[in-house]
Design a protein around this motif. Structure first.
Motif, mmCIF file in Angstrom:
data_model
loop_
_atom_site.group_PDB
_atom_site.id
_atom_site.type_symbol
_atom_site.label_atom_id
_atom_site.label_comp_id
_atom_site.label_asym_id
_atom_site.label_seq_id
_atom_site.Cartn_x
_atom_site.Cartn_y
_atom_site.Cartn_z
ATOM 1 N N THR A 66 0.818 -1.215 0.000
ATOM 2 C CA THR A 66 0.000 0.000 0.000
ATOM 3 C C THR A 66 0.854 1.270 0.000
ATOM 4 O O THR A 66 0.345 2.355 -0.308
ATOM 5 C CB THR A 66 -0.956 0.016 1.201
ATOM 6 O OG1 THR A 66 -0.213 -0.268 2.390
ATOM 7 C CG2 THR A 66 -2.047 -1.026 1.036
ATOM 8 N N ASN B 11 -4.565 0.565 4.947
ATOM 9 C CA ASN B 11 -4.444 -0.772 5.504
ATOM 10 C C ASN B 11 -5.636 -1.078 6.395
ATOM 11 O O ASN B 11 -6.186 -0.172 7.035
ATOM 12 C CB ASN B 11 -3.156 -0.900 6.326
ATOM 13 C CG ASN B 11 -1.917 -0.686 5.488
ATOM 14 O OD1 ASN B 11 -1.849 -1.155 4.356
ATOM 15 N ND2 ASN B 11 -0.941 0.025 6.031
ATOM 16 N N THR C 197 -1.600 -6.391 8.349
ATOM 17 C CA THR C 197 -0.255 -6.270 7.785
ATOM 18 C C THR C 197 0.744 -7.117 8.582
ATOM 19 O O THR C 197 0.461 -7.565 9.702
ATOM 20 C CB THR C 197 0.217 -4.810 7.793
ATOM 21 O OG1 THR C 197 0.255 -4.348 9.143
ATOM 22 C CG2 THR C 197 -0.709 -3.930 6.952
ATOM 23 N N ARG D 136 -5.722 -2.730 0.852
ATOM 24 C CA ARG D 136 -5.805 -4.148 1.221
ATOM 25 C C ARG D 136 -6.928 -4.333 2.241
ATOM 26 O O ARG D 136 -7.278 -3.389 2.961
ATOM 27 C CB ARG D 136 -4.472 -4.647 1.783
ATOM 28 C CG ARG D 136 -4.156 -4.195 3.176
ATOM 29 C CD ARG D 136 -2.817 -4.758 3.666
ATOM 30 N NE ARG D 136 -1.779 -3.741 3.618
ATOM 31 C CZ ARG D 136 -0.553 -3.952 3.143
ATOM 32 N NH1 ARG D 136 -0.219 -5.130 2.694
ATOM 33 N NH2 ARG D 136 0.339 -2.979 3.137
#
Length: 385
Positions: free
Chosen positions: A141, A362, A153, A149
Motif C-alpha cells: 500500500t 491498511n 499487515t 488491502r
C-alpha cells in the motif's frame, strides 16, 4: 480446473448487450457501457496455485451474489480474470492488459505480496484502484493512494506471532528460517524478530532458503544444533510443508509455526502427520459461529461441491464486497471518486471481521491462530489488534 485467460460475463442479459456493443465497435464498457468491468489477477496455476484458486473462488462467489441481487449502479458486473501462473513478472503484464485493453474500473489481487508489488505501480500510474485480498507486506500500500488491502499487515502479524511464541508456547529461544526470494517471508521474519527480542526472547539461529528448494536438511541440522524452543518459518505452504516434514525426519520435536502463507489444504498433503502440533496465524476460521460467517461457508460449500472455504477464499470474497460497497457509495466508477470511497471504508462487516481502512489504506483486523490436531486444522484463538 482448466484455467487460462478468461472473461466471465455473469448475466445473460449483459451478454446480449455486450454482443451488441462489440458489433458497434464498443467503447469503454467497463466505465460507461452496460456492464461494470472488474479485473482480477491471481496465481491460478503454478507452485502457489492453492492461494490463487481459493481467493478466486471467494471473489467469484461475491460477484455472483452481487449480480444476482441486481448488480451495481443498475449494471451487471463483468468479471475478467487472468492467471499469472505464480510466475515473476506476469502480474505487471496482466495489470497493463486489464487496464489498457479490457478497461477495468478496478483490480482485485494478489495473494502474494511480491506479485501485488509488481502490479501496484501499474494501477497507481493509471489511476485505477487496486485492492489486495491478502498481501500483508507493508510496501504494497506504500506504492500509492490507489492501492488498498482488506487484510492485516505483517507488522501486526509478526508481533502477534512473537507474543504467541513467548506466552503460549513459553519459548525463550527461537530459530528463524526464511525465504530470501519472497518479500513476504523476509518482511515477516523482521517483524517477528524485533518484538520477540524486545520481550526478552533470544534468536539463536537464522537460516535462509530460496522458494522452490526441495532439500532443507543442512539448514535444519544447523538449527537443531542451537537447541531452540521453537522454529519460526515465515514462508509459503509449498516450502513450509517440506520443511516441517524434514525437520521431523531429523528428530526435531519442538513446535514449528508460521504466518498466513501456510494457509492451504495442500499443507496437510505435503507434510501429513508431521504437522501435528504446528501453528500458523491467519485471517479467518470456518469454525467461527458468527451468522454472517456461517452463511458464507454454506454458500461456498453449495457452489464448490462441499469445499470448506479457507482464509484466502474469505478475503477474496471480502475484497470484492468492499469494492462493491465503495462503488455504491461513490455512485460512480470514476477512478478518483472510487478511490476516495474505498479509502473512506469504515466498519464494513465482512466475513473476516469489520474492515476499517486507515490513512495508509491498511485494514485493522483481528487474526486467528490455527493448530493441526488429529490431521485437521483447528481453531485455537483470536488475536485482536
Amino acid at each position: 480446473m482448466s484455467i487460462k485467460s478468461s472473461r466471465i460475463l455473469c448475466a445473460a442479459v449483459a451478454g446480449v448487450w455486450l454482443a451488441l456493443a462489440a458489433c458497434s465497435g464498443g467503447d469503454n464498457i467497463g466505465a460507461a457501457g452496460s456492464t461494470i468491468r472488474i479485473g482480477e489477477f491471481a496465481s491460478l496455476t503454478g507452485k502457489e496455485a492453492a492461494f490463487g484458486q481459493s481467493s478466486h473462488k471467494g471473489t467469484q462467489l461475491a460477484i455472483d451474489e452481487i449480480n444476482a441481487a441486481g448488480g451495481l449502479l443498475g449494471k451487471q458486473i463483468e468479471f475478467i480474470y487472468e492467471d499469472n501462473r505464480s510466475t515473476p513478472g506476469e502480474s505487471a503484464t496482466i495489470a497493463k492488459k486489464l487496464i489498457t485493453r479490457d478497461k477495468v474500473v478496478a483490480l482485485l489481487g494478489e495473494v502474494a505480496s511480491g506479485r501485488s508489488l509488481e502490479a501496484a505501480p501499474i494501477a497507481q500510474s493509471n489511476g485505477i484502484p487496486m485492492i489486495s485480498p491478502s498481501s500483508t507486506n507493508p510496501k504494497v500500500t506504500e506504492t500509492g493512494d490507489y492501492i488498498f488491502r482488506v487484510c492485516f499487515t505483517d507488522p501486526f502479524q509478526g508481533k502477534l506471532l512473537a507474543e504467541f511464541a513467548r506466552k503460549s508456547l513459553k519459548a525463550g529461544k527461537a530459530a528463524v528460517f526464511s525465504d530470501v526470494s519472497a518479500p513476504y517471508s523476509m518482511g515477516l521474519a523482521q517483524y517477528f524478530r524485533e518484538p520477540f527480542a524486545a520481550s526478552g526472547g533470544q534468536i539463536v539461529s537464522e537460516q535462509k532458503y530460496t522458494g522452490g528448494d526441495k532439500d532443507f536438511k543442512a539448514q535444519l541440522t544447523a538449527i537443531k544444533a542451537t537447541r531452540p524452543d521453537v522454529i519460526f518459518v515465515p514462508g509459503y505452504y509449498t516450502d513450509a510443508g517440506l520443511i516441517v516434514a524434514q525437520a521431523r525426519q531429523l528428530g526435531i520435536t519442538v513446535p514449528l509455526f508460521g504466518g498466513d502463507g501456510w494457509e492451504a489444504p495442500e499443507l496437510l498433503q505435503i507434510a501429513g502427520s508431521a504437522l501435528e502440533g504446528t501453528y500458523y496465524s491467519t485471517h479467518f476460521s470456518a469454525e467461527n459461529s458468527d451468522p454472517k460467517v456461517q452463511q458464507f461457508v454454506a454458500a461456498f460449500r453449495a457452489k464448490y461441491n462441499g469445499e470448506t472455504p479457507d482464509a484466502m477464499a474469505a478475503l477474496g470474497y471480502d475484497s470484492a464486497m468492499v469494492l462493491a460497497d465503495a462503488i455504491r457509495r461513490a455512485g460512480t466508477t470514476e477512478g478518483a471518486k472510487l478511490r476516495d470511497a474505498i479509502a473512506a471504508t469504515s466498519g464494513y462487516q465482512g466475513v473476516t471481521g469489520k474492515t476499517t481502512l486507515d490513512a495508509a489504506r491498511n485494514a485493522t483486523k483481528p487474526a486467528v491462530v490455527i493448530t493441526v490436531r488429529d490431521g485437521q486444522f483447528k481453531y485455537l484463538e483470536t488475536v485482536n489488534p
